[in-house]
Design a protein around this motif. Structure first.
Motif, PDB file in Angstrom:
ATOM      1  N   SER A  29       0.840  -1.201   0.000  1.00 12.65           N
ATOM      2  CA  SER A  29       0.000   0.000   0.000  1.00 12.65           C
ATOM      3  C   SER A  29       0.875   1.251   0.000  1.00 12.65           C
ATOM      4  CB  SER A  29      -0.904  -0.008   1.231  1.00 12.65           C
ATOM      5  OG  SER A  29      -1.769  -1.118   1.209  1.00 12.65           O
ATOM      6  N   LYS A  30       0.223   2.396  -0.129  1.00  8.64           N
ATOM      7  CA  LYS A  30       0.950   3.667  -0.163  1.00  8.64           C
ATOM      8  C   LYS A  30       0.240   4.674   0.733  1.00  8.64           C
ATOM      9  CE  LYS A  30       0.685   6.763  -3.611  1.00  8.64           C
ATOM     10  NZ  LYS A  30       0.811   7.402  -4.917  1.00  8.64           N
ATOM     11  N   PRO A 136     -10.647  -5.764  -0.354  1.00 11.88           N
ATOM     12  CA  PRO A 136     -10.829  -4.361  -0.709  1.00 11.88           C
ATOM     13  C   PRO A 136      -9.535  -3.672  -1.125  1.00 11.88           C
ATOM     14  CG  PRO A 136     -10.841  -4.605   1.663  1.00 11.88           C
ATOM     15  CD  PRO A 136     -10.787  -5.992   1.081  1.00 11.88           C
ATOM     16  N   VAL A 137      -9.684  -2.766  -2.070  1.00 16.87           N
ATOM     17  CA  VAL A 137      -8.624  -1.857  -2.486  1.00 16.87           C
ATOM     18  C   VAL A 137      -9.221  -0.458  -2.365  1.00 16.87           C
ATOM     19  CG1 VAL A 137      -7.107  -1.132  -4.366  1.00 16.87           C
ATOM     20  CG2 VAL A 137      -7.659  -3.564  -4.066  1.00 16.87           C
ATOM     21  N   ILE A 138      -8.601   0.377  -1.574  1.00 17.12           N
ATOM     22  CA  ILE A 138      -9.139   1.709  -1.288  1.00 17.12           C
ATOM     23  C   ILE A 138      -8.200   2.770  -1.849  1.00 17.12           C
ATOM     24  CG2 ILE A 138      -9.803   3.330   0.542  1.00 17.12           C
ATOM     25  CD1 ILE A 138     -10.225   0.820   2.339  1.00 17.12           C
ATOM     26  N   ALA A 139      -8.747   3.657  -2.665  1.00 15.73           N
ATOM     27  CA  ALA A 139      -8.021   4.838  -3.145  1.00 15.73           C
ATOM     28  C   ALA A 139      -8.729   6.037  -2.530  1.00 15.73           C
ATOM     29  CB  ALA A 139      -8.050   4.909  -4.661  1.00 15.73           C
ATOM     30  N   ALA A 140      -8.002   6.790  -1.707  1.00 14.25           N
ATOM     31  CA  ALA A 140      -8.623   7.921  -1.010  1.00 14.25           C
ATOM     32  C   ALA A 140      -7.710   9.129  -1.070  1.00 14.25           C
ATOM     33  CB  ALA A 140      -8.910   7.545   0.449  1.00 14.25           C
ATOM     34  N   SER A 163       3.177  25.507   1.084  1.00 14.63           N
ATOM     35  CA  SER A 163       1.746  25.811   1.096  1.00 14.63           C
ATOM     36  C   SER A 163       1.091  25.274   2.366  1.00 14.63           C
ATOM     37  CB  SER A 163       1.087  25.170  -0.125  1.00 14.63           C
ATOM     38  OG  SER A 163      -0.314  25.258  -0.046  1.00 14.63           O
ATOM     39  N   ASP A 164       0.032  25.928   2.807  1.00 10.20           N
ATOM     40  CA  ASP A 164      -0.713  25.455   3.971  1.00 10.20           C
ATOM     41  C   ASP A 164      -1.541  24.222   3.623  1.00 10.20           C
ATOM     42  OD1 ASP A 164      -1.500  25.571   6.674  1.00 10.20           O
ATOM     43  OD2 ASP A 164      -3.295  26.726   6.176  1.00 10.20           O
ATOM     44  N   GLU A 165      -1.881  24.065   2.355  1.00 12.98           N
ATOM     45  CA  GLU A 165      -2.697  22.919   1.937  1.00 12.98           C
ATOM     46  C   GLU A 165      -1.808  21.730   1.578  1.00 12.98           C
ATOM     47  OE1 GLU A 165      -5.332  24.167  -1.176  1.00 12.98           O
ATOM     48  OE2 GLU A 165      -6.693  25.081   0.258  1.00 12.98           O
ATOM     49  N   VAL A 166      -2.134  20.608   2.191  1.00 12.61           N
ATOM     50  CA  VAL A 166      -1.403  19.363   1.955  1.00 12.61           C
ATOM     51  C   VAL A 166      -2.411  18.339   1.450  1.00 12.61           C
ATOM     52  CG1 VAL A 166      -0.030  17.529   3.005  1.00 12.61           C
ATOM     53  CG2 VAL A 166       0.210  19.896   3.824  1.00 12.61           C
ATOM     54  N   THR A 167      -2.079  17.695   0.351  1.00  8.11           N
ATOM     55  CA  THR A 167      -2.941  16.654  -0.195  1.00  8.11           C
ATOM     56  C   THR A 167      -2.503  15.297   0.355  1.00  8.11           C
ATOM     57  OG1 THR A 167      -3.295  17.916  -2.221  1.00  8.11           O
ATOM     58  CG2 THR A 167      -3.776  15.550  -2.311  1.00  8.11           C
ATOM     59  N   ILE A 168      -3.461  14.584   0.922  1.00  9.01           N
ATOM     60  CA  ILE A 168      -3.235  13.229   1.399  1.00  9.01           C
ATOM     61  C   ILE A 168      -3.659  12.271   0.294  1.00  9.01           C
ATOM     62  CG2 ILE A 168      -3.955  11.494   3.074  1.00  9.01           C
ATOM     63  CD1 ILE A 168      -4.511  13.807   5.023  1.00  9.01           C
ATOM     64  N   ASP A 169      -2.848  11.261   0.038  1.00  2.00           N
ATOM     65  CA  ASP A 169      -3.141  10.298  -1.025  1.00  2.00           C
ATOM     66  C   ASP A 169      -2.891   8.887  -0.491  1.00  2.00           C
ATOM     67  OD1 ASP A 169      -3.690   9.200  -3.536  1.00  2.00           O
ATOM     68  OD2 ASP A 169      -1.637   9.494  -4.236  1.00  2.00           O
ATOM     69  N   LEU A 170      -3.949   8.115  -0.352  1.00  2.00           N
ATOM     70  CA  LEU A 170      -3.847   6.754   0.165  1.00  2.00           C
ATOM     71  C   LEU A 170      -4.210   5.751  -0.925  1.00  2.00           C
ATOM     72  CD1 LEU A 170      -5.783   7.203   3.531  1.00  2.00           C
ATOM     73  CD2 LEU A 170      -3.320   7.421   3.148  1.00  2.00           C
ATOM     74  N   GLU A 171      -3.416   4.710  -1.032  1.00  2.00           N
ATOM     75  CA  GLU A 171      -3.723   3.565  -1.883  1.00  2.00           C
ATOM     76  C   GLU A 171      -3.534   2.349  -0.999  1.00  2.00           C
ATOM     77  OE1 GLU A 171      -1.463   3.615  -5.515  1.00  2.00           O
ATOM     78  OE2 GLU A 171      -2.014   5.701  -5.917  1.00  2.00           O
ATOM     79  N   LEU A 172      -4.635   1.832  -0.500  1.00  2.00           N
ATOM     80  CA  LEU A 172      -4.592   0.752   0.491  1.00  2.00           C
ATOM     81  C   LEU A 172      -5.150  -0.524  -0.096  1.00  2.00           C
ATOM     82  CD1 LEU A 172      -6.012   2.796   3.509  1.00  2.00           C
ATOM     83  CD2 LEU A 172      -3.620   2.530   2.829  1.00  2.00           C
ATOM     84  N   SER A 173      -4.338  -1.562  -0.041  1.00  2.00           N
ATOM     85  CA  SER A 173      -4.821  -2.873  -0.454  1.00  2.00           C
ATOM     86  C   SER A 173      -4.790  -3.794   0.758  1.00  2.00           C
ATOM     87  CB  SER A 173      -3.973  -3.435  -1.609  1.00  2.00           C
ATOM     88  OG  SER A 173      -2.625  -3.533  -1.218  1.00  2.00           O
TER      89      SER A 173
END
Length: 175
Positions: A29-30, A136-140, A163-173
């Motif tokens: 996962s990531k 399940p495989v979750i992309a969030a 930047s104050d904005e941070v993007t969270i990127d999850l790839e969970l298997s």
């Protein structure tokens, strides 16, 4: 009585149970993030050490929780990673883990509590769930403000380098 018991067992076998299956988050996962630096470039990073649990059954996500080892932060720049681990940003020596616990999954959104530096923050992530061999495989993904998470520092640029904005990127298997 014997006929009733056999009928009940047959029905349970035919229709299954309503209990969700529990899975561990796979090491493939990531857990990643990205943030703009000096408004010019995007810095991508990840946490290399993490764990999590997923409860899922027949297309329904009923639980998701996990933790990351803050010291495992990796932006492909050792000096920057050391600064992010330092006490003025993540303070990895004092707050070794960040955690997330889902409270609800509704309309393609994972809603839950992200604990950073000992404080809870409500987070909403857009999510797509698929299956691979019944698991399940979750992309969030979602955006958080690092200032609201207590991830700020003082410097000559008055905290404006990132930047104050941070993007969270999850790839969970699941495994």
């Amino acid at each position: 009585m014997k006929k009733f018991l056999i009928s009940a067992l047959a029905a349970a076998a035919l229709f299954g149970t309503a209990n969700a299956a529990d899975f561990e988050v796979s090491e493939t996962s990531k857990v990643a993030f990205s943030v703009k630096h000096l408004k010019l470039i995007t810095v991508d990073g990840s946490f290399d050490k993490f764990s999590g649990k997923i409860s899922y059954d027949a297309g329904k996500l009923s639980a998701l929780e996990g933790s990351v080892d803050v010291a495992s932060i990796n932006t492909q720049n050792g000096k920057r990673d050391d600064h992010l681990r330092a006490n003025d940003i993540f303070d990895a020596a004092k707050y070794a883990t960040m955690t997330f616990k889902m409270s609800e999954f509704k309309d393609g959104k994972i809603i839950g509590t992200l604990n950073v530096k000992g404080k809870d923050h409500q987070v909403t992530l857009d999510a797509k769930i698929s299956e691979n061999a019944g698991k399940p495989v979750i992309a969030a993904t979602g955006v958080v403000k690092r200032s609201e998470l207590g991830l700020v520092w003082e410097n000559s640029l008055k905290d404006s380098a990132a930047s104050d904005e941070v993007t969270i990127d999850l790839e969970l298997s699941a495994k």
